[in-house]
Design an enzyme around this catalytic site. Structure first.
Site, PDB file in Angstrom:
ATOM      1  N   SER A  50      63.832 -11.993  22.023  1.00  0.00           N
ATOM      2  CA  SER A  50      65.221 -11.520  22.040  1.00  0.00           C
ATOM      3  C   SER A  50      66.171 -12.629  22.474  1.00  0.00           C
ATOM      4  CB  SER A  50      65.370 -10.293  22.942  1.00  0.00           C
ATOM      5  OG  SER A  50      64.943 -10.574  24.258  1.00  0.00           O
ATOM      6  N   GLU A  51      65.735 -13.479  23.429  1.00  0.00           N
ATOM      7  CA  GLU A  51      66.522 -14.650  23.815  1.00  0.00           C
ATOM      8  C   GLU A  51      65.619 -15.811  24.211  1.00  0.00           C
ATOM      9  OE1 GLU A  51      69.637 -11.466  24.514  1.00  0.00           O
ATOM     10  OE2 GLU A  51      67.784 -11.749  25.616  1.00  0.00           O
ATOM     11  N   THR A  52      66.106 -16.995  23.947  1.00  0.00           N
ATOM     12  CA  THR A  52      65.483 -18.243  24.389  1.00  0.00           C
ATOM     13  C   THR A  52      66.547 -19.062  25.111  1.00  0.00           C
ATOM     14  OG1 THR A  52      63.879 -18.298  22.568  1.00  0.00           O
ATOM     15  CG2 THR A  52      64.378 -20.390  23.638  1.00  0.00           C
ATOM     16  N   HIS A  73      69.024 -10.950  31.273  1.00  0.00           N
ATOM     17  CA  HIS A  73      67.622 -11.302  31.514  1.00  0.00           C
ATOM     18  C   HIS A  73      67.373 -12.805  31.370  1.00  0.00           C
ATOM     19  CE1 HIS A  73      65.802 -11.598  27.369  1.00  0.00           C
ATOM     20  NE2 HIS A  73      64.724 -11.985  28.001  1.00  0.00           N
TER      21      HIS A  73
END
Length: 302
Positions: free
Chosen positions: A46-48, A77
């Protein structure tokens, strides 16, 4: 070819293979935006996060946050996970306070040990604000597969809030209704407000009934798209949700802490702590907090 280390953390949980996974790529000086976007697409989380030297030498690091499709100005997050990862990487096992530079602005973070695990919290760089929502609440409910009587509880109503990233906050009657939501992407695209030129705002569904007795709210967040997908823990949405809590629950002056549970329906149970400081009946400050655990590390040959 350059070798870059990366870390993989599960965030908003004390258990591995739960919470929201996050890749943290270290030593990213020299990587351009196109390369970062390609790497985020390769991880397909979902995110990096990409860690860079800070612009202000008094700050710990600058971080850039990417989904597989675009860069985000802020996300919860990745902030919690990055704070814990960088503190552990530096051997800082005790309490510590530092600033991470994000596109939204400087974000003050505190890292400590909480319940035997690493815990990080951060001050919201931007307090939640209401945005105009033109869509009919019943149509919003229908786009989620819910009947009109299942939308809202007590004095809570559908609203549109942002603390950097906008969300449509949707109260539902109970856990059973929350468990049945199915996003109709076509219907949502016809009524939902946009959060950017290329993306619609996500629905953030919540109810007062919870699975865990220590939780104040049970929530689900669906990312619209083709296909849509569910997020197991969404700090930026919890930040926006603080506005709904202030508006509808009107907490008294002082500091209050509450836990938000998320991700249970998808087998990735998560817990987000939201702290509100109220002065004179208004939100003076807010914090998002949570645990994170390291799952893996490795190298990128890029």
């Amino acid at each position: 070819m350059q070798t870059r280390n990366y870390l993989l953390y599960d965030v908003f949980t004390t258990e591995r293979l739960a919470g929201n996974p996050l890749a943290v790529v270290l030593d990213c000086k020299g990587l351009d935006t196109i390369a970062m976007q390609a790497i985020a697409r390769e991880f397909n989380l979902s995110e990096t996060v990409f860690v860079l030297p800070p612009d202000n030498p008094k700050h710990k690091n600058r971080i850039r946050i990417f989904t597989p499709d675009y860069e985000m100005p802020f996300a919860g997050h990745p902030t919690v996970g990055s704070a814990i990862a960088l503190a552990e990487l530096a051997g800082e096992s005790g309490a510590g306070i530092f600033v991470l530079e994000e596109n939204i602005g400087p974000v003050r973070c505190a890292v400590s040990r909480h319940d035997g695990a690493a815990f990080a919290e951060f001050d919201l760089a931007k307090l939640p604000e209401p945005l105009q929502l033109e869509a009919d609440p019943q149509a919003i409910g229908a786009a989620l597969g819910l009947a009109p009587h299942e939308i809202g509880f007590e004095n809570h109503r559908v609203a549109f809030w942002s603390a950097g990233v906008p969300y449509v906050t949707i109260p539902v009657a109970n856990l059973e209704a929350a468990g049945r939501i199915r996003l109709d992407n076509q219907a949502w695209s016809e009524l939902a407000p946009r959060k950017s030129e290329w993306a619609f705002a996500s629905p953030y569904v919540y109810c007062r009934e919870t699975v865990n007795h220590e939780s104040a709210f049970h929530v689900r967040m669906i990312v619209p798209g083709t296909p849509s997908y569910e997020d197991p823990a969404t700090g930026s949405a919890a930040a926006a949700f603080a506005g709904a809590i202030m508006h509808f629950d009107a907490p008294t002056d002082g500091i209050s802490q509450l836990w938000i549970e998320q991700g249970l329906e998808m087998g990735r149970p998560s817990r987000i702590r939201l702290e509100l400081t109220v002065q004179g009946g208004k939100l003076a400050s807010a914090r998002i907090g949570g645990h994170a655990v390291k799952v893996a590390d490795g190298k990128l040959f890029i």
